[in-house]
Design a protein around this motif. Structure first.
Motif, PDB file in Angstrom:
ATOM      1  N   ASP A 174       1.019  -1.223  -0.021  1.00  0.00           N
ATOM      2  CA  ASP A 174       0.115   0.186   0.418  1.00  0.00           C
ATOM      3  C   ASP A 174       0.671   1.811   0.347  1.00  0.00           C
ATOM      4  O   ASP A 174       1.651   1.213   0.548  1.00  0.00           O
ATOM      5  N   THR A 175       0.511   2.159  -0.896  1.00  0.00           N
ATOM      6  CA  THR A 175       1.276   3.305  -1.145  1.00  0.00           C
ATOM      7  C   THR A 175       0.977   4.758   0.251  1.00  0.00           C
ATOM      8  O   THR A 175       1.167   5.848  -0.409  1.00  0.00           O
ATOM      9  N   GLY A 176      -0.413   4.220   0.449  1.00  0.00           N
ATOM     10  CA  GLY A 176      -0.905   5.608   1.231  1.00  0.00           C
ATOM     11  C   GLY A 176      -1.300   6.709   0.647  1.00  0.00           C
ATOM     12  O   GLY A 176      -0.857   7.674   0.860  1.00  0.00           O
ATOM     13  N   MET A 188       3.957   3.427   8.828  1.00  0.00           N
ATOM     14  CA  MET A 188       2.408   2.535   8.864  1.00  0.00           C
ATOM     15  C   MET A 188       1.800   4.139   9.071  1.00  0.00           C
ATOM     16  O   MET A 188       2.028   5.264  10.371  1.00  0.00           O
ATOM     17  N   GLY A 189       0.546   4.518   9.163  1.00  0.00           N
ATOM     18  CA  GLY A 189      -0.055   5.779   9.139  1.00  0.00           C
ATOM     19  C   GLY A 189      -1.877   5.867   8.469  1.00  0.00           C
ATOM     20  O   GLY A 189      -2.067   4.352   8.616  1.00  0.00           O
ATOM     21  N   VAL A 216      -2.535   1.702   8.353  1.00  0.00           N
ATOM     22  CA  VAL A 216      -2.485   0.510   6.970  1.00  0.00           C
ATOM     23  C   VAL A 216      -0.746   0.910   6.879  1.00  0.00           C
ATOM     24  O   VAL A 216      -0.343   2.375   7.048  1.00  0.00           O
ATOM     25  N   SER A 217      -0.089   0.304   5.373  1.00  0.00           N
ATOM     26  CA  SER A 217       0.765   0.361   5.358  1.00  0.00           C
ATOM     27  C   SER A 217       1.273   1.667   4.602  1.00  0.00           C
ATOM     28  O   SER A 217       0.659   1.584   3.013  1.00  0.00           O
ATOM     29  N   LYS A 230      -0.590  13.857  12.768  1.00  0.00           N
ATOM     30  CA  LYS A 230      -0.035  12.914  12.894  1.00  0.00           C
ATOM     31  C   LYS A 230       1.105  12.043  13.059  1.00  0.00           C
ATOM     32  O   LYS A 230       1.728  12.770  12.588  1.00  0.00           O
ATOM     33  N   ALA A 231       1.172  11.348  13.903  1.00  0.00           N
ATOM     34  CA  ALA A 231       2.612  10.480  13.448  1.00  0.00           C
ATOM     35  C   ALA A 231       2.340   8.602  12.641  1.00  0.00           C
ATOM     36  O   ALA A 231       1.402   8.672  12.730  1.00  0.00           O
ATOM     37  N   TYR A 232       3.718   8.768  12.253  1.00  0.00           N
ATOM     38  CA  TYR A 232       3.504   7.323  11.609  1.00  0.00           C
ATOM     39  C   TYR A 232       4.208   6.027  11.990  1.00  0.00           C
ATOM     40  O   TYR A 232       4.892   6.491  13.282  1.00  0.00           O
ATOM     41  N   VAL A 233       3.530   5.164  12.496  1.00  0.00           N
ATOM     42  CA  VAL A 233       4.307   4.337  12.818  1.00  0.00           C
ATOM     43  C   VAL A 233       4.869   2.846  12.688  1.00  0.00           C
ATOM     44  O   VAL A 233       4.987   3.081  11.083  1.00  0.00           O
TER      45      VAL A 233
END
Length: 430
Positions: free
Chosen positions: A220-222, A261-262, A272-273, A316-319
């Motif tokens: 997934d490219t988000g 992820m975000g 999602v990735s 928002k941070a990414y995981v």
């Protein structure tokens, strides 16, 4: 070199009940000594059905391999494969060269080819190879061979010798006898490695059922955030260490992946990735870690991606999510309940500071800073729940500054749902 953890104020421990799996038939016999008691995942009704097919196919292959000519044919097909660990697509192998293998299997057990074909077509995609490097080196095509299978990782493999006798193998260590594995596919057989030799069971010809749906596409490219080309500034991994390979020996070498992820959307807090980093990831994000430690310079998330992410999801941070891939490359396939338990545990202890965020306005030596930050995500999207072959969750990276720990080599620690340290990273903005 995992850092020492200071005692946290709160520990949330999630316990999972495990039971020993009873062999499906009474005539099962151990190979040499019976394996010690072990814990294995419970199987669904669908997995039980696949298990029956897997064993039937493995037994047929073992019986066919009693013929020296067929052993030589199998060895030649494995040797010429240029896929990782000399893997071949099992369903394609059966039908290659005019169905030579399919005919050999049917003849070996005195069954119609239609019966063998029905089991192969009814099973999920499978691959065949020797997962233990020492076995690949030692086996010269002789009768000293076992054919083994397992529906999920870490369960006791079921093996057949060339007389068709069934054995239960130790899931923790391979036997001395070489093992040919027939297991759920991890390889994208639609994308042939560059520079491969001719291989009749490697590419698009030779039958159906050999594909891992959606594999090797980069994930997934988000929402349209795509990597920039060339030497790219951004967040880099310069050192990685994992506590184990998270892979049973029948599944071969580990396939470590890191996912950035975000949130699924501006209003959806599921996770999602956005970017996969791994052996089969797109150019610029291809990363192959085969040992428990690694050092180098691997891009995880470009500055352009960060800017687009910040614009789309302000605040928002990414995981940073680490998995050992047991299914489709760069496509997370894990029980969402396990992922959600991980998010819940880390949120409870670290007050939502389980993500990473760059600060465009903050610089050290002209380089943007990456810090631990609140994520705002609540759960892993159910789109990434898959019942058949679950990826092993290694954990989520949490900043050592957030945890109150220090390690001279690493600065982020990979934690699982029990807050166990499964790994450590050195992350740098470059």
């Amino acid at each position: 070199m995992l850092g020492r953890t200071l005692p946290p104020a709160l520990l949330l421990v999630l316990l999972a009940a495990c039971t020993d799996r009873t062999p499906p038939t009474a005539e099962s016999e151990p190979l040499a000594a019976a394996p010690a008691a072990h814990s294995a995942p419970s199987l669904s009704a669908g997995e039980r059905s696949d298990e029956v097919r897997f064993e039937a196919l493995a037994r047929r292959v073992a019986r066919a391999l009693a013929e020296p000519e067929f052993r030589a044919y199998v060895k030649a097909e494995l040797d010429r494969s240029q896929f990782t660990e000399h893997k071949v697509s099992f369903q394609r192998f059966l039908r290659a060269n005019g169905g030579r293998a399919l005919e050999a299997l049917a003849r070996a057990v005195n069954e119609p080819q239609a019966a063998v074909s029905a089991d192969a077509d009814g099973a999920i995609p499978l691959e065949m190879y020797m997962p233990v490097p020492a076995h690949r080196s030692a086996w010269s095509g002789g009768a000293n061979l076992l054919v083994a299978t397992a529906i999920v990782d870490h369960e006791a493999p079921i093996a057949f010798d060339l007389a068709g006798k069934r054995h239960i193998l130790d899931p923790r260590q391979p036997p001395a006898t070489p093992v040919l594995a027939i297991v759920p596919v991890e390889t994208d057989f639609n994308h042939v490695p560059i520079g491969r030799a001719t291989c009749t069971t490697c590419d698009g010809g030779g039958g159906t059922g050999g594909d891992a749906g959606g594999g090797g596409t980069g994930g997934d490219t988000g929402g349209g955030i795509t990597p920039s080309a060339g030497a790219t500034p951004g967040l880099y991994l310069s050192y990685a260490q994992f506590a184990s390979d998270f892979e049973g020996w029948l599944k071969g070498a580990p396939e470590f992946e890191i996912h950035m992820m975000g949130p699924a959307s501006a209003t959806d807090t599921s996770l999602v990735s956005f970017q996969c980093v791994g052996e089969k990831a797109p150019a610029g994000y291809t990363w192959d870690m085969n040992d428990l430690t690694w050092s180098g310079a691997q891009l995880l998330f470009s500055t352009a991606q960060m800017d687009a992410y910040n614009a789309a999801y302000p605040g928002k941070a990414y995981v940073i999510f680490a998995v050992e891939d047991d299914d489709t490359a760069c496509g997370i396939r894990t029980d969402s309940d396990r992922g959600n338990a991980l998010l819940k545990a880390l949120s409870a202890v670290y007050n939502e500071y389980k993500g990473a965020k760059d600060e465009p306005g903050s610089f050290v030596n002209a380089t943007r800073i990456i810090r631990g930050a609140r994520t705002g995500v609540k759960f892993i999207s159910s789109l990434y729940s898959f019942l058949r072959s679950n990826d092993d969750i290694i954990g989520i990276a949490v900043s050592d500054a957030v945890r109150g720990t220090y390690n001279p080599v690493t600065n982020w620690t990979v934690l699982d749902k029990d807050l166990k340290q499964n790994g450590a990273f050195r992350l740098e903005m470059r």
